[in-house]
Design a protein around this motif. Structure first.
Motif, PDB file in Angstrom:
ATOM      1  N   LEU A  90     -24.015 -16.714 -24.666  1.00  0.00           N
ATOM      2  CA  LEU A  90     -22.824 -17.275 -25.303  1.00  0.00           C
ATOM      3  C   LEU A  90     -21.855 -16.167 -25.686  1.00  0.00           C
ATOM      4  O   LEU A  90     -20.636 -16.282 -25.470  1.00  0.00           O
ATOM      5  CB  LEU A  90     -23.227 -18.091 -26.525  1.00  0.00           C
ATOM      6  CG  LEU A  90     -22.085 -18.766 -27.296  1.00  0.00           C
ATOM      7  CD1 LEU A  90     -21.331 -19.741 -26.395  1.00  0.00           C
ATOM      8  CD2 LEU A  90     -22.627 -19.477 -28.529  1.00  0.00           C
ATOM      9  N   ILE A  91     -22.367 -15.084 -26.254  1.00  0.00           N
ATOM     10  CA  ILE A  91     -21.510 -13.963 -26.657  1.00  0.00           C
ATOM     11  C   ILE A  91     -20.804 -13.366 -25.439  1.00  0.00           C
ATOM     12  O   ILE A  91     -19.598 -13.055 -25.486  1.00  0.00           O
ATOM     13  CB  ILE A  91     -22.335 -12.893 -27.395  1.00  0.00           C
ATOM     14  CG1 ILE A  91     -22.773 -13.421 -28.765  1.00  0.00           C
ATOM     15  CG2 ILE A  91     -21.539 -11.604 -27.561  1.00  0.00           C
ATOM     16  CD1 ILE A  91     -23.715 -12.496 -29.506  1.00  0.00           C
TER      17      ILE A  91
ATOM     18  N   LEU B 152     -15.769 -12.713 -22.459  1.00  0.00           N
ATOM     19  CA  LEU B 152     -15.008 -12.901 -21.227  1.00  0.00           C
ATOM     20  C   LEU B 152     -13.778 -13.787 -21.470  1.00  0.00           C
ATOM     21  O   LEU B 152     -12.682 -13.519 -20.952  1.00  0.00           O
ATOM     22  CB  LEU B 152     -15.905 -13.521 -20.156  1.00  0.00           C
ATOM     23  CG  LEU B 152     -15.314 -13.625 -18.745  1.00  0.00           C
ATOM     24  CD1 LEU B 152     -14.932 -12.250 -18.222  1.00  0.00           C
ATOM     25  CD2 LEU B 152     -16.324 -14.291 -17.804  1.00  0.00           C
ATOM     26  N   ARG B 153     -13.955 -14.827 -22.283  1.00  0.00           N
ATOM     27  CA  ARG B 153     -12.825 -15.708 -22.602  1.00  0.00           C
ATOM     28  C   ARG B 153     -11.752 -14.948 -23.374  1.00  0.00           C
ATOM     29  O   ARG B 153     -10.542 -15.122 -23.133  1.00  0.00           O
ATOM     30  CB  ARG B 153     -13.345 -16.904 -23.427  1.00  0.00           C
ATOM     31  CG  ARG B 153     -12.297 -17.868 -23.920  1.00  0.00           C
ATOM     32  CD  ARG B 153     -11.377 -18.377 -22.831  1.00  0.00           C
ATOM     33  NE  ARG B 153     -12.091 -18.854 -21.664  1.00  0.00           N
ATOM     34  CZ  ARG B 153     -11.527 -19.187 -20.517  1.00  0.00           C
ATOM     35  NH1 ARG B 153     -10.207 -19.068 -20.381  1.00  0.00           N
ATOM     36  NH2 ARG B 153     -12.242 -19.607 -19.500  1.00  0.00           N
ATOM     37  N   ILE B 154     -12.173 -14.077 -24.301  1.00  0.00           N
ATOM     38  CA  ILE B 154     -11.212 -13.258 -25.052  1.00  0.00           C
ATOM     39  C   ILE B 154     -10.458 -12.326 -24.116  1.00  0.00           C
ATOM     40  O   ILE B 154      -9.234 -12.132 -24.240  1.00  0.00           O
ATOM     41  CB  ILE B 154     -11.942 -12.457 -26.158  1.00  0.00           C
ATOM     42  CG1 ILE B 154     -12.495 -13.404 -27.220  1.00  0.00           C
ATOM     43  CG2 ILE B 154     -11.008 -11.437 -26.801  1.00  0.00           C
ATOM     44  CD1 ILE B 154     -13.383 -12.732 -28.245  1.00  0.00           C
ATOM     45  N   LEU B 155     -11.161 -11.748 -23.160  1.00  0.00           N
ATOM     46  CA  LEU B 155     -10.513 -10.855 -22.193  1.00  0.00           C
ATOM     47  C   LEU B 155      -9.482 -11.602 -21.371  1.00  0.00           C
ATOM     48  O   LEU B 155      -8.447 -11.031 -20.980  1.00  0.00           O
ATOM     49  CB  LEU B 155     -11.570 -10.216 -21.283  1.00  0.00           C
ATOM     50  CG  LEU B 155     -12.504  -9.201 -21.944  1.00  0.00           C
ATOM     51  CD1 LEU B 155     -13.565  -8.718 -20.948  1.00  0.00           C
ATOM     52  CD2 LEU B 155     -11.718  -8.014 -22.484  1.00  0.00           C
ATOM     53  N   TYR B 156      -9.754 -12.886 -21.076  1.00  0.00           N
ATOM     54  CA  TYR B 156      -8.772 -13.688 -20.347  1.00  0.00           C
ATOM     55  C   TYR B 156      -7.460 -13.766 -21.122  1.00  0.00           C
ATOM     56  O   TYR B 156      -6.366 -13.763 -20.546  1.00  0.00           O
ATOM     57  CB  TYR B 156      -9.304 -15.105 -20.099  1.00  0.00           C
ATOM     58  CG  TYR B 156     -10.348 -15.197 -19.015  1.00  0.00           C
ATOM     59  CD1 TYR B 156     -10.352 -14.319 -17.943  1.00  0.00           C
ATOM     60  CD2 TYR B 156     -11.321 -16.187 -19.057  1.00  0.00           C
ATOM     61  CE1 TYR B 156     -11.303 -14.406 -16.938  1.00  0.00           C
ATOM     62  CE2 TYR B 156     -12.281 -16.289 -18.066  1.00  0.00           C
ATOM     63  CZ  TYR B 156     -12.269 -15.393 -17.002  1.00  0.00           C
ATOM     64  OH  TYR B 156     -13.208 -15.489 -16.015  1.00  0.00           O
TER      65      TYR B 156
ATOM     66  N   TYR C 240     -19.913 -22.883 -19.486  1.00  0.00           N
ATOM     67  CA  TYR C 240     -20.980 -22.107 -20.131  1.00  0.00           C
ATOM     68  C   TYR C 240     -20.792 -22.083 -21.650  1.00  0.00           C
ATOM     69  O   TYR C 240     -21.767 -22.193 -22.416  1.00  0.00           O
ATOM     70  CB  TYR C 240     -20.988 -20.673 -19.607  1.00  0.00           C
ATOM     71  CG  TYR C 240     -21.254 -20.551 -18.122  1.00  0.00           C
ATOM     72  CD1 TYR C 240     -21.887 -21.573 -17.423  1.00  0.00           C
ATOM     73  CD2 TYR C 240     -20.878 -19.405 -17.420  1.00  0.00           C
ATOM     74  CE1 TYR C 240     -22.134 -21.457 -16.056  1.00  0.00           C
ATOM     75  CE2 TYR C 240     -21.129 -19.278 -16.065  1.00  0.00           C
ATOM     76  CZ  TYR C 240     -21.745 -20.314 -15.382  1.00  0.00           C
ATOM     77  OH  TYR C 240     -21.987 -20.190 -14.037  1.00  0.00           O
ATOM     78  N   ILE C 241     -19.531 -21.961 -22.093  1.00  0.00           N
ATOM     79  CA  ILE C 241     -19.261 -21.912 -23.534  1.00  0.00           C
ATOM     80  C   ILE C 241     -19.590 -23.248 -24.191  1.00  0.00           C
ATOM     81  O   ILE C 241     -20.030 -23.295 -25.352  1.00  0.00           O
ATOM     82  CB  ILE C 241     -17.784 -21.528 -23.783  1.00  0.00           C
ATOM     83  CG1 ILE C 241     -17.560 -20.057 -23.411  1.00  0.00           C
ATOM     84  CG2 ILE C 241     -17.401 -21.759 -25.238  1.00  0.00           C
ATOM     85  CD1 ILE C 241     -16.116 -19.598 -23.520  1.00  0.00           C
TER      86      ILE C 241
END
Length: 443
Positions: free
Chosen positions: A37-38, A43-47, A70-71
């Motif tokens: 999850l982390i 990865l979502r933050i990097l997006y 996945y999140i």
């Protein structure tokens, strides 16, 4: 380790082992869910931080879509792991639902790794890292039975084949990709079985150690109970014999009868000492906290030395050499006197008639140091490691034939350790022995 490469746990241990590894598996699901999850949140933050760079990457829409999946799904496994661990701790037993939950998580991780490999490129031979990583983690971290492992392999291969057809790969590429998948799954099976065997052997060893410890504890408890009962029951007849001997002594008896009565009384005194040793051995073993009071050791040890000088059997030349300054320690006077009596008795037993016994008191490194030194026959080097053992094989008769129960030094060590102290011995044959006690000093 067992010589069988893939050992199965059978018999009464099988159910216990399944409970054991199910709890471990649930813990692994919890940890794996948190990590996965982390990673996806990062990865979502990097997006969001680098939108231009990442949105131009190959197959960005697929990565973006699966990242959201996945999140959303991973927290369900995380919450489920906490729930099932809670239920396991309540019922102390695994069930089929828990096993299916762990199996579902293993499928989830493998399928995520596999699908991510297909997203990276339509030819998974060029991007096997995620697929290989997922298989490796599952084979090493999780424990599955053979049937569960085979079902997992079949499901993985079916999904892999479907994805190959879904990407419309060329026939020859499909053959190459299937060979790679078969190889990975083949390795996955044998690694999984190896770790199953390794962990089952470790579990069986733990069970054996636990059973042996339980048996030892029961044996010690039974032994102490018997020691206490025997010693307690012996007191009354010994006391009766001694009383009769003293009553007979009050009457007029001839010399031979008087000597016999003295022998009876001496034997009763020796028997009382043995009974006291047996009772202490039975009572002291499980007593870790004792009542103590602040005591000045110079005065305490000098009194003991003077008592021995005036005793009928204390014919040795006992010298107390105290400290110039007062030294205080927290001790139980009755029990600590027993220690000193044991050490002095031992010293006299292995010294010549009227042999010198020195008792030293000093302070070093915030410890009261008490030494009891004799100049007798000493202790053989091969006996020193066993000198403080109960019923020690180091026990031996004194220089005048005195017998030993092998309990005195063992009891002394227990009492000193209950005072948060230590006892050591240094000895040389024909030159004597020195027993050193160290106790914490108090202000």
């Amino acid at each position: 380790m067992t010589n069988q490469p893939y050992k199965r746990v059978s018999g009464k241990s099988r159910s216990a082992y399944r409970d054991y590894y199910t709890l471990k598996n649930l813990g692994a699901v919890r940890t794996g869910s948190i990590i996965f999850l982390i990673l996806n949140i990062i990865l979502r933050i990097l997006y969001f931080v680098f939108p231009e760079s990442l949105t131009r990457a190959q197959n960005y829409p697929e990565f973006n879509y699966t990242n959201w999946i996945y999140i959303c799904i991973t927290p369900l496994f995380l919450g489920g792991s906490y729930l099932f661990i809670y239920l396991f701790n309540r019922q102390k037993k695994a069930d089929m639902v828990m096993a299916m939950f762990v199996f579902a998580f293993a499928c989830y991780i493998i399928f995520c790794g596999m699908y991510s490999s297909f997203i990276a490129t339509s030819d998974p031979r060029n991007a096997l890292t995620l697929y290989l990583t997922a298989l490796s983690i599952i084979s090493v971290v999780f424990v599955f039975e053979s049937a569960e492992t085979i079902i997992l392999i079949i499901m993985t291969e079916l999904v892999f084949t479907y994805l190959l057809y879904y990407t419309a790969a060329e026939p020859m590429e499909m053959v190459y990709d299937q060979i790679i998948s078969f190889t990975l799954l083949f390795c996955f099976y044998f690694i999984s079985r190896y770790f199953y065997s390794y962990k089952s052997t470790y579990f069986i060893q733990l069970m054996d150690i636990r059973d042996k410890n339980i048996a030892i504890e029961k044996g010690n408890a039974f032994k102490n109970e018997i020691l206490g009962m025997v010693a307690h029951d012996l007191r009354n007849p010994i006391g009766a014999i001694e009383t009769i001997a003293m009553m007979m002594e009050m009457e007029e008896v001839n010399k031979d009868t008087h000597e016999n009565l003295e022998m009876i009384k001496a034997s009763c005194a020796k028997a009382r000492g043995i009974v006291a040793d047996l009772l202490d051995a039975a009572n002291n073993e499980n007593i870790n906290i004792i009542d103590t009071q602040r005591t000045e050791l110079n005065h305490f040890l000098k009194r003991i030395a003077n008592e021995w000088k005036t005793q009928k059997n204390g014919k040795g030349n006992i010298v107390f050499i105290g400290s110039k300054d007062q030294i205080f320690a927290e001790i139980n006077a009755e029990k600590f006197q027993r220690v000193m009596d044991n050490l002095i008795t031992n010293a006299l037993k292995f010294s010549k008639e009227n042999g010198k016994i020195d008792i030293y008191l000093s302070e070093k490194d915030k410890c009261a140091v008490i030494e009891v030194r004799d100049y007798g026959v000493g202790i053989p080097h091969d006996m020193l490691p066993y000198i403080f053992e109960r019923f020690s094989k180091a026990r031996r008769p004194g220089v005048r034939g005195e017998q030993s129960t092998g309990l005195g030094l063992s009891i002394s060590k227990q009492i000193i350790e209950n005072h948060n102290g230590t006892i050591e011995v240094m000895s040389e044959e024909k030159k004597g022995s020195t027993f050193t006690i160290k106790l914490p000093v108090v202000d």
